[in-house]
Scaffold this motif. Structure first.
Motif, PDB file in Angstrom:
ATOM      1  N   GLU A 218       0.829  -1.207   0.000  1.00 30.36           N
ATOM      2  CA  GLU A 218       0.000   0.000   0.000  1.00 30.36           C
ATOM      3  C   GLU A 218       0.864   1.258   0.000  1.00 30.36           C
ATOM      4  O   GLU A 218       0.560   2.237  -0.692  1.00 30.36           O
ATOM      5  CB  GLU A 218      -0.933  -0.012   1.210  1.00 30.36           C
ATOM      6  N   VAL A 219       1.947   1.236   0.765  1.00 31.61           N
ATOM      7  CA  VAL A 219       2.839   2.391   0.799  1.00 31.61           C
ATOM      8  C   VAL A 219       3.488   2.606  -0.569  1.00 31.61           C
ATOM      9  O   VAL A 219       3.556   3.732  -1.081  1.00 31.61           O
ATOM     10  CB  VAL A 219       3.909   2.228   1.899  1.00 31.61           C
ATOM     11  N   THR A 220       3.959   1.522  -1.173  1.00 29.40           N
ATOM     12  CA  THR A 220       4.592   1.627  -2.493  1.00 29.40           C
ATOM     13  C   THR A 220       3.612   2.191  -3.523  1.00 29.40           C
ATOM     14  O   THR A 220       3.965   3.057  -4.339  1.00 29.40           O
ATOM     15  CB  THR A 220       5.092   0.246  -2.960  1.00 29.40           C
ATOM     16  N   ARG A 221       2.386   1.707  -3.466  1.00 24.53           N
ATOM     17  CA  ARG A 221       1.364   2.176  -4.410  1.00 24.53           C
ATOM     18  C   ARG A 221       1.097   3.671  -4.225  1.00 24.53           C
ATOM     19  O   ARG A 221       0.950   4.429  -5.196  1.00 24.53           O
ATOM     20  CB  ARG A 221       0.093   1.361  -4.202  1.00 24.53           C
ATOM     21  N   ASN A 222       1.054   4.122  -2.992  1.00 23.78           N
ATOM     22  CA  ASN A 222       0.774   5.540  -2.749  1.00 23.78           C
ATOM     23  C   ASN A 222       1.981   6.432  -3.046  1.00 23.78           C
ATOM     24  O   ASN A 222       1.814   7.586  -3.455  1.00 23.78           O
ATOM     25  CB  ASN A 222       0.286   5.731  -1.314  1.00 23.78           C
ATOM     26  N   LEU A 223       3.181   5.916  -2.859  1.00 22.62           N
ATOM     27  CA  LEU A 223       4.357   6.690  -3.280  1.00 22.62           C
ATOM     28  C   LEU A 223       4.351   6.885  -4.793  1.00 22.62           C
ATOM     29  O   LEU A 223       4.694   7.959  -5.303  1.00 22.62           O
ATOM     30  CB  LEU A 223       5.641   5.984  -2.826  1.00 22.62           C
ATOM     31  N   ALA A 224       3.958   5.835  -5.524  1.00 24.65           N
ATOM     32  CA  ALA A 224       3.837   5.962  -6.983  1.00 24.65           C
ATOM     33  C   ALA A 224       2.751   6.978  -7.338  1.00 24.65           C
ATOM     34  O   ALA A 224       2.879   7.737  -8.312  1.00 24.65           O
ATOM     35  CB  ALA A 224       3.529   4.609  -7.605  1.00 24.65           C
ATOM     36  N   GLN A 225       1.693   7.003  -6.530  1.00 22.79           N
ATOM     37  CA  GLN A 225       0.621   7.968  -6.780  1.00 22.79           C
ATOM     38  C   GLN A 225       1.112   9.400  -6.607  1.00 22.79           C
ATOM     39  O   GLN A 225       0.720  10.297  -7.349  1.00 22.79           O
ATOM     40  CB  GLN A 225      -0.542   7.687  -5.834  1.00 22.79           C
ATOM     41  N   LEU A 226       1.997   9.623  -5.640  1.00 21.29           N
ATOM     42  CA  LEU A 226       2.583  10.952  -5.476  1.00 21.29           C
ATOM     43  C   LEU A 226       3.322  11.378  -6.743  1.00 21.29           C
ATOM     44  O   LEU A 226       3.249  12.535  -7.177  1.00 21.29           O
ATOM     45  CB  LEU A 226       3.531  10.967  -4.274  1.00 21.29           C
TER      46      LEU A 226
END
Length: 292
Positions: A218-226
């Motif tokens: 989830e963290v990796t996915r949201n960092l990509a979203q940034l």
């Protein structure tokens, strides 16, 4: 004397007629202004005097579960913030009539409003989730619509407040994921060759604590979203050159971007906080700047 009277009377009638016309004009102006006011007590009516339409949003309060006593103040404060956001969006709708291109309202008002509401409902869900089950699906209530006829929204479908603004959040699709944050606050921000500048944002990843294995995806996915958000903002910077007034970039690009990032870093903090200490202060990394 008798010959002077008709002339005097004519003058008196003329003055009386002028005064009546002024009074009638005042009544018409007052009536026009009052036509836009709400018949309900408290809160601003969504109808706007300039007639550009009105913004209608789903009601969040009615969709919440039982609120723990420990979360009540925070939830109440954020529900009030939702009202402020809609009131400010309706004010901006009036203030910017005629500005921008065909997508101005979506890009500069409805999009930023959705971002603000996303961040706010996430704060509500987080507050409840600290001592009870976190409510799911509140993000679906973030999107608002424009009633172009200026008719009031259906009962229960509008939130308006009597205040000025606040800051904004949500997800934006599109954009190249590769042109995002770079590795630091000042570099690698996906600048373009058009000379309009580039958007620079603080890097979030180095500020995170150890990430539990259960939160890693989830963290990796949201960092990509940034990264996607910054890339999309840089693209919008190029696509909207020359649109709006002097505050267009702040209102339509940097403000919405900060809101998106606020929502995203809150999701990161929540993901980590489920099985470890929730990282504090990530909101301070949400604001970005334009470098020429």
């Amino acid at each position: 004397m008798s010959r002077a009277l008709p002339k005097y009377n004519k003058r008196r009638v003329g003055l009386a007629g002028g005064a009546a016309a002024v009074a009638l004009t005042g009544a018409v102006i007052a009536g026009t202004a009052l036509a836009g006011e709400s018949s309900k007590g408290g809160g601003a009516d969504a109808r706007t005097l300039a007639g550009p339409g009105t913004i209608s949003c789903p009601d969040v309060a009615s969709r919440l579960p039982a609120i723990p006593a420990s979360a009540q103040d925070e939830v109440t404060r954020n529900l009030a913030q939702l009202d402020q956001q809609v009131a400010e969006a309706n004010k901006r709708l009036v203030d910017t009539v005629g500005q921008g291109g065909p997508n101005f309202v979506q890009n500069a008002i409805l999009g930023p409003l959705e971002d603000k509401r996303t961040a706010t409902v996430n704060r509500i869900a987080t507050a409840i989730g600290r001592t009870a089950d976190r409510p799911a699906g509140l993000d679906s209530l973030a999107t608002c619509s424009l009633d172009a006829q200026g008719d009031p929204a259906a009962p229960g479908q509008e939130e308006t407040g009597g205040a000025e603004p606040s800051a904004p959040p949500a997800e934006d699709a599109g954009g190249d994921a590769g042109a995002g944050q770079g590795g630091n606050a000042g570099a690698g921000q996906g600048g373009d060759a058009s000379g309009v500048g580039a958007i620079s944002c603080p890097d979030v990843a180095p500020q995170l604590p150890a990430i539990p294995a259960s939160a890693q995806d989830e963290v990796t996915r949201n960092l990509a979203q940034l990264d996607q958000q910054v890339a999309e903002a840089n693209k919008r910077l190029v696509d909207t050159v020359g649109q709006g007034g002097p505050n267009f970039v702040q209102n339509a690009i940097l403000g919405p971007l900060e809101d998106k990032r606020t929502a995203t870093v809150n999701r990161i903090a929540t993901a980590i906080g489920r099985t470890a200490d929730r990282p504090a202060g990530l909101d301070s990394l949400a604001a970005c700047t334009l470098t020429k």
